[in-house]
Scaffold this active site. Structure first.
Site, PDB file in Angstrom:
ATOM      1  N   PHE A 137      40.444  38.876  36.033  1.00 23.71           N
ATOM      2  CA  PHE A 137      39.677  38.745  37.234  1.00 23.71           C
ATOM      3  C   PHE A 137      38.697  37.562  37.169  1.00 23.71           C
ATOM      4  CE2 PHE A 137      36.393  39.730  40.269  1.00 23.71           C
ATOM      5  CZ  PHE A 137      37.389  39.807  41.383  1.00 23.71           C
ATOM      6  N   THR A 138      38.602  36.903  38.290  1.00 27.03           N
ATOM      7  CA  THR A 138      37.950  35.767  38.415  1.00 27.03           C
ATOM      8  C   THR A 138      36.580  35.898  37.664  1.00 27.03           C
ATOM      9  OG1 THR A 138      36.766  36.446  40.541  1.00 27.03           O
ATOM     10  CG2 THR A 138      38.864  34.628  40.500  1.00 27.03           C
ATOM     11  N   ASP A 228      37.260  47.851  32.720  1.00 28.43           N
ATOM     12  CA  ASP A 228      36.440  47.400  33.819  1.00 28.43           C
ATOM     13  C   ASP A 228      36.790  48.556  34.689  1.00 28.43           C
ATOM     14  OD1 ASP A 228      36.246  46.697  36.624  1.00 28.43           O
ATOM     15  OD2 ASP A 228      36.725  44.470  35.948  1.00 28.43           O
ATOM     16  N   LYS A 271      32.617  49.070  44.750  1.00 26.24           N
ATOM     17  CA  LYS A 271      33.983  49.403  45.099  1.00 26.24           C
ATOM     18  C   LYS A 271      34.022  51.038  45.276  1.00 26.24           C
ATOM     19  CE  LYS A 271      34.535  45.013  43.764  1.00 26.24           C
ATOM     20  NZ  LYS A 271      33.596  44.331  43.468  1.00 26.24           N
ATOM     21  N   ARG A 395      44.285  34.805  47.137  1.00 26.41           N
ATOM     22  CA  ARG A 395      44.179  35.394  45.631  1.00 26.41           C
ATOM     23  C   ARG A 395      45.463  34.513  45.163  1.00 26.41           C
ATOM     24  NH1 ARG A 395      39.479  37.659  44.074  1.00 26.41           N
ATOM     25  NH2 ARG A 395      39.365  35.608  44.446  1.00 26.41           N
TER      26      ARG A 395
HETATM   27  C1  P71 Z   1      36.619  41.765  45.263  1.00 27.00           C
HETATM   28  C2  P71 Z   1      35.608  41.636  44.170  1.00 27.00           C
HETATM   29  C3  P71 Z   1      34.309  40.874  44.686  1.00 27.00           C
HETATM   30  C4  P71 Z   1      34.644  39.432  44.378  1.00 27.00           C
HETATM   31  C5  P71 Z   1      34.452  38.935  43.357  1.00 27.00           C
HETATM   32  C6  P71 Z   1      34.687  37.516  42.921  1.00 27.00           C
HETATM   33  C7  P71 Z   1      35.410  36.887  44.235  1.00 27.00           C
HETATM   34  C8  P71 Z   1      35.849  37.399  45.278  1.00 27.00           C
HETATM   35  C9  P71 Z   1      35.345  38.668  45.631  1.00 27.00           C
HETATM   36  C10 P71 Z   1      34.853  41.997  42.198  1.00 27.00           C
HETATM   37  C11 P71 Z   1      35.129  42.588  40.773  1.00 27.00           C
HETATM   38  C12 P71 Z   1      36.472  43.071  40.494  1.00 27.00           C
HETATM   39  C13 P71 Z   1      36.498  43.614  39.223  1.00 27.00           C
HETATM   40  C14 P71 Z   1      38.051  44.251  38.855  1.00 27.00           C
HETATM   41  C15 P71 Z   1      34.562  43.010  38.482  1.00 27.00           C
HETATM   42  C16 P71 Z   1      34.133  42.470  39.731  1.00 27.00           C
HETATM   43  C17 P71 Z   1      32.644  42.002  40.059  1.00 27.00           C
HETATM   44  N1  P71 Z   1      35.658  41.902  43.072  1.00 27.00           N
HETATM   45  N2  P71 Z   1      35.724  43.475  38.387  1.00 27.00           N
HETATM   46  O1  P71 Z   1      37.819  42.153  44.721  1.00 27.00           O
HETATM   47  O2  P71 Z   1      37.326  43.432  41.747  1.00 27.00           O
HETATM   48  O3  P71 Z   1      31.975  42.368  40.584  1.00 27.00           O
HETATM   49  O4  P71 Z   1      31.369  41.471  42.730  1.00 27.00           O
HETATM   50  O5  P71 Z   1      30.023  43.405  41.868  1.00 27.00           O
HETATM   51  O6  P71 Z   1      29.983  41.320  40.599  1.00 27.00           O
HETATM   52  O7  P71 Z   1      36.519  41.274  46.364  1.00 27.00           O
HETATM   53  P1  P71 Z   1      30.938  42.094  41.685  1.00 27.00           P
END
Ligand code: P71
Length: 470
Positions: A137-138, A228, A271, A395
């Protein structure tokens, strides 16, 4: 834990319905703008949906992160915020909710998921160590790399195939982990980085059998297993639905069992936990906790608030309890599925099986004439916005970034455009509007051209990159 699992009317009568277990008390008006205005907005944003103003968006499916609707209980909880600098009452509520439903011993609140990722990466990774994980994940990978670690993708091969119908495409391939250990030795592995419903794979779950086997592998080699937990409630729903022996267990029981195989977790509470901001970090080991608890005061805040206000911790604590209710999880995934099934019926290529939080359009098959370095998934996101003001997220190659060693683009197998469904926000009619827009863009696919990147930031480039139409 004995739970009475409430059956929806659909379940009680053997019907297909999955209606929401709530009704709407407050509404927020949506804004619609003309095609010309959308064209101007898209150009102004460099064809990057992250750079659009939300006022120019009609249906916002950019992310399910921080976009959920809170319940009347959560809003009431916001009024009970204890904004003491230290030892806020709400912290203890949050701690109790995490201990009860996730089962970890020691917890720290953080401002959001990446705050927790930062801390665990700094403490648990020594430069040069490997971190095997079920697809990157990014933000997770970036924090691991910034701590000097080397991320290695050990997800099963099926996860990279959008057409594979494997029921647990989020699983780790234990053979790949064993190979890594055989090549470098167990001491070269910082920990295993396991994510529930793997975001970049299309919201695909991990089975209980897989985490159980991983635990055994980790015990054999003395390696830690961190989770995670961002979308672990949704993962638990898939286990309940698909894995033998779990149909009669509640989401809460499944979640607790799953987490019990791991040594700790980081969480983006934005989430599953149904809040607009917040996160947490939880571990079982006291020594590790002590280090994290010391580091948190440098980067986030005192250990009883991290980066959160008291009211936010209260909303999180209540959100955790609401999120593990079976009827909630069922309607949440049910709505995602409704949209996905419409698209499948209309012949639009999407990642299957349909995942937990989003529909992932397969831009590679959608625009088979656009080469990957012309950003097919970014193009699709731009076209959807132009058609109907629907905001989605790339993505694919833009998100994947560049290899820090060679400087070349990573060329991910999956080139996807994500339609992410916020929890408890949009209606079935909004899903219909969305499906119709996707269909229209699909029908016009042959005359669509790709994009070129004209501005590229160094970190997480997809957030701020700008594109021009070819
Ligand atoms: C999502 C996001 C938010 C996001 C983050 C980066 C780029 C675009 C959008 C965040 C996640 C996630 C997983 C599995 C950790 C984070 C970071 N996702 N693990 O899907 O999906 O959490 O955003 O609260 O810092 O749009 P954070």
């Amino acid at each position: 834990m004995t739970h009475h699992i409430p059956q929806t009317m659909g379940q009680q009568h053997g019907r297909r319905s999955w209606a929401e277990p709530w009704k709407i008390k407050m509404v927020e008006p949506l804004r619609m703008i003309t095609r010309e205005e959308r064209q101007a907005a898209a150009e102004g944003a460099g064809y990057n949906t992250f750079l659009l103003r939300s006022d120019d968006v009609y249906i916002d499916l950019l992310t399910d992160s921080g976009t959920s609707a809170m319940s009347d209980r959560q809003w009431a909880g916001m009024m009970l915020g204890d904004e003491a600098y230290a030892g806020s009452r709400n912290f203890y509520h949050l701690e109790d909710a995490i201990q009860t439903y996730y089962g970890y011993r020691h917890i720290l609140p953080t401002h959001q998921g990446r705050g927790a990722e930062h801390l665990i990466s700094r403490v648990a990774i020594k430069p040069g160590q490997y971190i095997p994980g079920n697809m990157y994940f990014t933000t997770t990978r970036l924090h691991q790399e910034m701590a000097g670690g080397i991320f290695v993708d050990v997800i099963i091969d099926e996860a990279h195939d959008p057409e594979s119908l494997h029921p647990f495409k989020g699983n780790i391939d234990l053979g790949k982990v064993e190979d890594l250990i055989n090549t470098h030795g167990a001491a070269a592995i910082a920990y295993i980085s396991l994510a529930g419903t793997v975001n970049m794979a299309g919201g695909q779950p991990v089975s209980m059998a897989n985490v159980r086997d991983l635990r055994a592998l980790c015990d054999r080699h003395g390696i830690k297993l961190f989770l995670d937990a961002t979308r672990m409630v949704e993962n638990s729903f898939f286990i309940q639905e698909r894995e033998e022996g779990y149909a009669g267990k509640s989401i809460a029981e499944i979640l607790r069992e799953f987490c019990g195989y791991t040594d700790g977790a980081w969480m983006s509470a934005k989430k599953d936990n149904l809040v607009n901001i917040g996160g947490w970090l939880a571990v079982n080991d006291w020594d590790l906790f002590e280090e994290l608890r010391n580091l948190i005061v440098v980067f986030e805040g005192l250990h009883t608030y991290g980066g959160a206000a008291g009211r936010d911790m209260e909303a999180m604590a209540i959100g955790i309890v609401e999120s593990v209710q079976d009827d909630h999880a069922r309607s949440r995934v049910g709505q995602v599925r409704y949209l996905g099934e419409l698209l499948v019926e209309w012949g639009v290529p999407i990642v299957q099986p349909i995942g937990g939080h989003a529909i992932f359009l397969d831009a590679r098959r959608f625009y088979s004439h656009i080469p990957q370095n012309q950003f097919p998934a970014q193009t699709l996101a731009a076209e959807l916005y132009l058609d109907s003001g629907i905001r989605s997220m790339e993505r694919g190659i833009a998100s994947a970034g560049r290899d820090p060693h060679t400087g070349d683009h990573y060329y991910p197998k999956l080139e996807l455009t994500r339609l992410t469904i916020p929890r408890r926000v949009y209606t079935q009619a909004h899903m219909d509007v969305t499906a119709e827009a996707v269909k229209a863009v699909y029908d016009a696919r042959e005359t669509t051209h790709g994009l070129k990147m004209v501005y590229e930031p160094k970190y997480l480039r997809f957030f701020q990159a700008r594109f021009e139409r070819l």
